[in-house]
Design a protein around this motif. Structure first.
Motif, PDB file in Angstrom:
ATOM      1  N   ASP A 107      17.116   7.617   5.463  1.00  0.00           N
ATOM      2  CA  ASP A 107      18.211   7.711   4.544  1.00  0.00           C
ATOM      3  C   ASP A 107      19.686   8.733   5.017  1.00  0.00           C
ATOM      4  OD1 ASP A 107      17.495   5.735   2.947  1.00  0.00           O
ATOM      5  OD2 ASP A 107      16.417   7.378   1.848  1.00  0.00           O
ATOM      6  N   ILE A 122      24.087   0.588  10.293  1.00  0.00           N
ATOM      7  CA  ILE A 122      24.682   0.133   8.917  1.00  0.00           C
ATOM      8  C   ILE A 122      26.141  -0.110   9.102  1.00  0.00           C
ATOM      9  CG2 ILE A 122      22.945   1.468   7.656  1.00  0.00           C
ATOM     10  CD1 ILE A 122      25.326   3.852   7.405  1.00  0.00           C
ATOM     11  N   LYS A 137      20.001   6.332   9.791  1.00  0.00           N
ATOM     12  CA  LYS A 137      20.880   5.200   9.858  1.00  0.00           C
ATOM     13  C   LYS A 137      22.001   5.296  10.868  1.00  0.00           C
ATOM     14  CE  LYS A 137      18.806   2.917   6.859  1.00  0.00           C
ATOM     15  NZ  LYS A 137      17.764   1.685   7.528  1.00  0.00           N
ATOM     16  N   ASN A 187      18.541  -0.317  12.303  1.00  0.00           N
ATOM     17  CA  ASN A 187      19.155   0.988  11.629  1.00  0.00           C
ATOM     18  C   ASN A 187      20.495   1.282  11.675  1.00  0.00           C
ATOM     19  OD1 ASN A 187      16.468   2.099  11.192  1.00  0.00           O
ATOM     20  ND2 ASN A 187      16.405   2.848  13.168  1.00  0.00           N
ATOM     21  N   LYS A 237      13.836   6.668  11.227  1.00  0.00           N
ATOM     22  CA  LYS A 237      14.438   6.004  10.095  1.00  0.00           C
ATOM     23  C   LYS A 237      15.872   6.466   9.640  1.00  0.00           C
ATOM     24  CE  LYS A 237       9.856   5.293   8.312  1.00  0.00           C
ATOM     25  NZ  LYS A 237       8.858   5.415   7.147  1.00  0.00           N
ATOM     26  N   VAL A 257      22.622   9.471   7.888  1.00  0.00           N
ATOM     27  CA  VAL A 257      23.573   8.674   8.475  1.00  0.00           C
ATOM     28  C   VAL A 257      24.011   9.800   9.714  1.00  0.00           C
ATOM     29  CG1 VAL A 257      25.768   7.769   8.383  1.00  0.00           C
ATOM     30  CG2 VAL A 257      24.044   7.425   6.473  1.00  0.00           C
TER      31      VAL A 257
END
Length: 483
Positions: free
Chosen positions: A152, A174, A223, A172, A221, A154
């Motif tokens: 989560d 966004i 983004k 990944n 994991k 960025v």
């Protein structure tokens, strides 16, 4: 799988390129743009009515970054800068500039076929992890086992275009956007250039997905917000970079990675768009002010900013002829590079923390060091078999990451070091529950870095080579104690 043997002719050309320090010939390639301007406020914000007042000075605002105290404008009036500088609340008006962050056509590269099968078991299932010595150097796998994978968080990667469909990146990504205004380049972030994609490579180092395909990123994991601020050949403009920084801050990025450098001359000798030398004694100072306004805006909004230190092999303590942007801007964490020599021949004993042959260094030019790879291995004809791949020994000392068309490429540079550090910053932020003050992130990086070179901060490794495992375990405690 049987691998094709290296082509001797291609080897000779790559060897010649590898002996050149990347960026050496680019230090003077900064051109002031005659009809493009950056308006800098004297305070934190632009005065009201900036667009109308700019029009009265015979200019047109193209980008209004009011809360950052910056605006971009164009004008055909040669006296525009003088007129606009008289607007109340304006500090100065300076020409925008074009720079060559690197020459993508001269990058030292070596490809690893996406179809290659290593035959080596590894804990993640991502087949090319055995080639990613940089992750070993910073203890990234150990960090992942604690549960820290950057979930989560960025990370905005400001670079050239990207392979937006790469299977290791797509899970990944966004968002993406382009700020590049070049003739013939589509206004999206997709890479369409020749050769390898610098942006795709840095993005993969940060956050290639843990999906049992190809490589894996430092923060698998996290983004990715992929922002194109350089043309696909590596050319950039200050206005593009500034707009990218502000966009990232306004769209909730936690980390900004900038694997790019513009070297600004302190003596004020620039080039015009025709390549003629001109003198502009205030340009360097004011361009640094402009970038620092953008980076300050971002850090105040909780964005940790990381940038490469540069590849000229410059000793910043002795040679202070240049200002490195964005590394020298306010609030930016600058990263030098480390890289082994002959790693594929002795992967269990080779020194992974050897300072890279090309990396800039100096105090306070370097904040931390991270794996950037090297290409200095003396025997350019030697080949080694590593994880089932029969390839050049020197090539495997570089950093393997994602490339165009779903491929994988080795590259070296402080450009490859910065995304390792950005990935660790993402691990820190994710481990500590999300959004963090950049000062706290940097404090944890300091508390957890492996102190190499001379004790304390030194010109080569800064506060030390980053360590992902320590950063997500002992780093928090040490940082709080030291604050």
């Amino acid at each position: 799988m049987q691998q094709a043997r290296p082509n001797p002719c291609a080897l000779a050309e790559r060897g010649r390129r590898a002996r050149r320090r990347p960026g050496t010939a680019l230090a003077n390639a900064v051109k002031l743009r005659s009809k493009h301007y950056i308006i800098i406020a004297s305070g934190d914000a632009l005065p009201a009515g900036m667009a109308a007042q700019t029009k009265q000075a015979n200019g047109t605002v193209t980008s209004l970054l009011g809360e950052a105290g910056l605006a971009m404008a164009t004008s055909d009036d040669p006296n525009f800068a003088t007129k606009a500088a008289k607007i109340p609340g304006v500090r100065t008006v300076i020409n925008d500039c074009l720079f060559q962050a690197f020459d993508a056509r001269q990058e030292r590269t070596a490809a690893l076929p996406a179809s290659h099968q290593t035959g080596v078991a590894n804990p993640t299932g991502n087949p090319f992890l055995p080639f990613q010595w940089g992750l070993t150097a910073i203890q990234a796998p150990a960090a992942w086992r604690t549960g820290a994978q950057g979930a989560d968080v960025v990370v905005a990667d400001l670079d050239t275009g990207f392979d937006l469909t790469h299977p290791d990146l797509q899970p990944n990504i966004i968002s993406s956007a382009s700020f590049v205004m070049l003739p013939g380049q589509d206004q999206d972030a997709q890479y369409r250039g020749l050769g390898s994609s610098h942006g795709t490579h840095t993005a993969g180092t940060i956050a290639a997905a843990d999906n049992s395909i190809g490589v894996i990123g430092v923060a698998p994991k996290a983004k990715l917000m992929l922002l194109k601020v350089l043309g696909d050949a590596g050319e950039g403009s200050f206005s593009w970079v500034i707009n990218g920084i502000i966009y990232a801050a306004d769209h909730n990025a936690d980390v900004i990675n900038m694997s790019l450098v513009a070297s600004l001359p302190r003596n004020g000798k620039y080039l015009d768009e025709q390549g003629n030398t001109i003198n502009n004694t205030k340009a360097t100072q004011e361009l640094l002010v402009a970038l620092s306004k953008a980076t300050s805006y971002a850090t105040k909004r909780g964005v940790t900013i990381i940038a490469s230190a540069g590849n000229e092999g410059n000793d910043g303590n002795k040679d202070q002829s240049w200002v490195r942007i964005p590394a020298d801007a306010t609030g930016v964490i600058s990263i030098s590079a480390t890289g082994p020599m002959g790693w594929a021949k002795s992967p269990n004993t080779c020194d992974l923390d050897r300072f890279a042959s090309y990396s800039n260094y100096g105090t306070p030019a370097v904040s931390f060091a991270a794996p950037g790879g090297d290409y200095a291995y003396s025997n350019f004809t030697e080949v080694t078999t590593m994880a089932g791949f029969y390839g050049y020994t020197w090539a495997m000392d570089m950093v393997l990451s994602t490339d165009i068309n779903g491929g994988y490429t080795w590259l070296a540079g402080t450009s490859m070091a910065a995304p390792h550090a950005s990935g660790v910053a993402a691990l820190i932020i994710g481990k500590n529950g999300g959004h963090m003050d950049p000062a706290q992130v940097e404090a944890i990086l300091r508390a957890s870095a492996d102190d190499l070179g001379k004790p304390g901060r030194d010109p080569y490794y800064g506060y030390g080579r980053i360590n992902a495992y320590k950063a997500v375990t002992q780093g928090q405690k040490g940082a709080v104690a030291g604050m």
